[in-house]
Design a protein around this motif. Structure first.
Motif, PDB file in Angstrom:
ATOM      1  N   SER A  59      21.270   5.113  18.127  1.00 53.40           N
ATOM      2  CA  SER A  59      20.182   5.539  17.239  1.00 53.40           C
ATOM      3  C   SER A  59      20.135   4.619  16.018  1.00 53.40           C
ATOM      4  N   ASP A  60      19.026   4.659  15.316  1.00 49.15           N
ATOM      5  CA  ASP A  60      18.838   3.792  14.160  1.00 49.15           C
ATOM      6  C   ASP A  60      19.894   4.024  13.085  1.00 49.15           C
ATOM      7  N   GLU A  61      20.254   5.298  12.859  1.00 53.49           N
ATOM      8  CA  GLU A  61      21.239   5.592  11.812  1.00 53.49           C
ATOM      9  C   GLU A  61      22.647   5.138  12.176  1.00 53.49           C
ATOM     10  N   ASP A  62      22.880   4.840  13.458  1.00 53.17           N
ATOM     11  CA  ASP A  62      24.198   4.372  13.899  1.00 53.17           C
ATOM     12  C   ASP A  62      24.238   2.857  14.064  1.00 53.17           C
ATOM     13  N   HIS A  63      23.156   2.176  13.725  1.00 54.75           N
ATOM     14  CA  HIS A  63      23.087   0.725  13.888  1.00 54.75           C
ATOM     15  C   HIS A  63      23.068   0.041  12.525  1.00 54.75           C
ATOM     16  N   ASP A 120      28.558   6.028   6.309  1.00 59.93           N
ATOM     17  CA  ASP A 120      27.303   6.683   5.935  1.00 59.93           C
ATOM     18  C   ASP A 120      27.073   6.633   4.431  1.00 59.93           C
ATOM     19  N   THR A 189      27.542   7.355  21.140  1.00 61.72           N
ATOM     20  CA  THR A 189      27.788   7.136  19.717  1.00 61.72           C
ATOM     21  C   THR A 189      29.198   6.595  19.545  1.00 61.72           C
TER      22      THR A 189
END
Length: 453
Positions: A59-63, A120, A189
């Motif tokens: 996902s975008d938040e994990d890249h 994060d 993930t």
């Protein structure tokens, strides 16, 4: 709590030396699973979002858009703290081995679990801080374990048992690498891998609190028969239970010790290059999926483990049967663990993108690195069992500097994560360290005589 203590007392039938050896093995095992999980996870964290080869949809938040230079800094950050911690922990490793080892694993475990949260909150800069702190936590491991080997293992058995204990890093790399690949692919993930390895390390810490002890003399549940036998055997290596000033002049002017450091630097250069950057090479150049990447990159560590255990046993036999002196036996296995990996690493660098040859040569390179353990790794105990922790701190600490250099250098030399041109390749072909020539007798002046001697 009382139930746990009762269970520990019920283990009296099991020799405490074996329990110590197994717990020490799993201490390094856990440290390496936590150390290397980022090396594979970062290939997914920074990979192409549309890449179907990896087998993972991130996902975008994990890249994250970290370039090769920034990734090199992130991967080397661990060793900044790791190197520093070696020199500090070496000063107290022989006195507080139980609690120092426990805290070393616990600190790394907590920080590993907090890694996703740190990314994060602060991105790459906070990840770098966390990795430095993890390095500080892990830096005490090898000096402390070297002291524990000196406290528990007689000199005639250190080739085998010492190799087994220190080979925990190989099995940790194997399980950690393969497990990380499958966890990432199974959960889509990279986050869960940090939670899993950190939690397992905390479980180890809980057991260590109740069954780990510094020496046979301090173990409350050891049988008198085993205690007396170990104390008598350890007397052969003149391991003193009394604390004495550290003979710094004898240490820093010892040619055998600097030869040992040279062997450690050569070994660590090759090992850290493989551990930190081989997963990225497999992903970027050979286009291997993340689960297969973990399998191909880290499976050879199992053969390295087998070779180190076999080598440790053979080394003890060479000494026991007087085929070789203790000094020459250490030299033989150090040479074997240096020259053969150097040859296969250089051979792998000239194969281009031939997957079969690359995997074969790197597998042979990693396998023969196992000769280092009955050679260099247990030699600090030969040099001076009374200050084995101090010597290991110096040897492993200086060797760990290569862990700072190799990822950073790899990031500079491969800014586009691509193969070098032929002219560049000839210029920067990798090399391995030379074999250390270590005389186990030269530091005898550092041995502190026991009572009445």
């Amino acid at each position: 709590m009382e139930l746990i203590k009762a269970c520990m007392a019920g283990l009296c039938f099991c020799p405490k030396k074996y329990i110590l050896v197994m717990m020490a093995f799993f201490a390094i095992f856990n440290q390496y699973t936590m150390r290397i999980c980022l090396h594979l996870a970062i290939t997914v964290m920074t990979g192409d979002r549309n890449d179907t080869v990896s087998g993972v949809t991130i996902s975008d938040e994990d890249h994250f858009d970290w370039d090769e230079h920034e990734q090199g800094i992130i991967l080397s950050a661990f060793y900044w703290g790791y190197t520093l911690s070696h020199f500090v922990s070496a000063l107290v490793a022989d006195r507080y081995s139980k609690h120092l080892l426990g805290l070393s694993v616990l600190i790394t475990a907590v920080l590993t679990i907090l890694t996703p949260l740190a990314i994060d909150i602060g991105g790459s800069w906070l990840l770098i801080v966390v990795r430095v702190l993890e390095g500080i936590g892990e830096g005490a491991t090898f000096p402390v374990l070297s002291a524990l080997v000196a406290h528990w293992i007689p000199a005639s058995q250190r080739g085998f048992y010492g190799s087994f204990v220190f080979s925990g890093c190989q099995i940790g790399a194997l399980v950690g690498g393969i497990g990380t690949g499958y966890f990432i692919e199974a959960h889509n993930t990279w986050r869960t891998t940090f939670y899993i390895w950190g939690t397992l390390a905390i479980v180890w810490y809980v057991f260590w609190l109740f069954i780990g002890y510094e020496s046979p003399e301090t173990h409350p549940y050891i049988s008198e028969e085993e205690r007396s036998e170990l104390v008598a055997q350890l007397a052969e290596s003149r391991k003193s239970v009394h604390m004495h000033p550290i003979p710094w002049r004898a240490i820093v002017t010892s040619c055998p010790l600097w030869g040992l450091i040279a062997g450690q630097v050569g070994h660590d250069w090759g090992t850290y290059l493989i551990i930190t950057d081989l997963p990225k090479y497999m992903k970027s150049i050979l286009h291997i999926s993340v689960s297969d990447n973990g399998l191909v990159t880290y499976t050879p560590f199992f053969s390295m483990w087998l070779f180190s255990i076999l080598g440790g046993w053979l080394c003890d036999m060479q000494i026991k049967k007087q085929c070789l002196s203790r000094t020459n036996a250490r030299k033989f296995w150090t040479t074997l663990g240096s020259l053969l990996p150097a040859f296969f690493m250089m051979a792998a660098s000239y194969t281009g993108a031939d997957k079969v040859l690359v995997v074969t040569y790197f597998a042979l390179c990693v396998t023969f690195l196992g000769g280092f353990y009955p050679g260099v790794k247990v030699n600090t105990n030969d040099l001076s069992p009374n200050f084995a922790g101090v010597l290991m701190g110096m040897v492993n600490g200086i060797g760990a500097i290569t862990g700072i250099v190799t990822p950073y250098l790899a990031g500079i030399l491969t800014p586009n994560a691509s193969r070098m041109s032929s002219s560049e390749h000839a210029r920067f072909a990798p090399s391995h360290g030379v074999a250390a020539t270590v005389d186990a007798v030269s530091l005898s002046r550092m041995h502190v005589p026991g009572p009445g001697r």
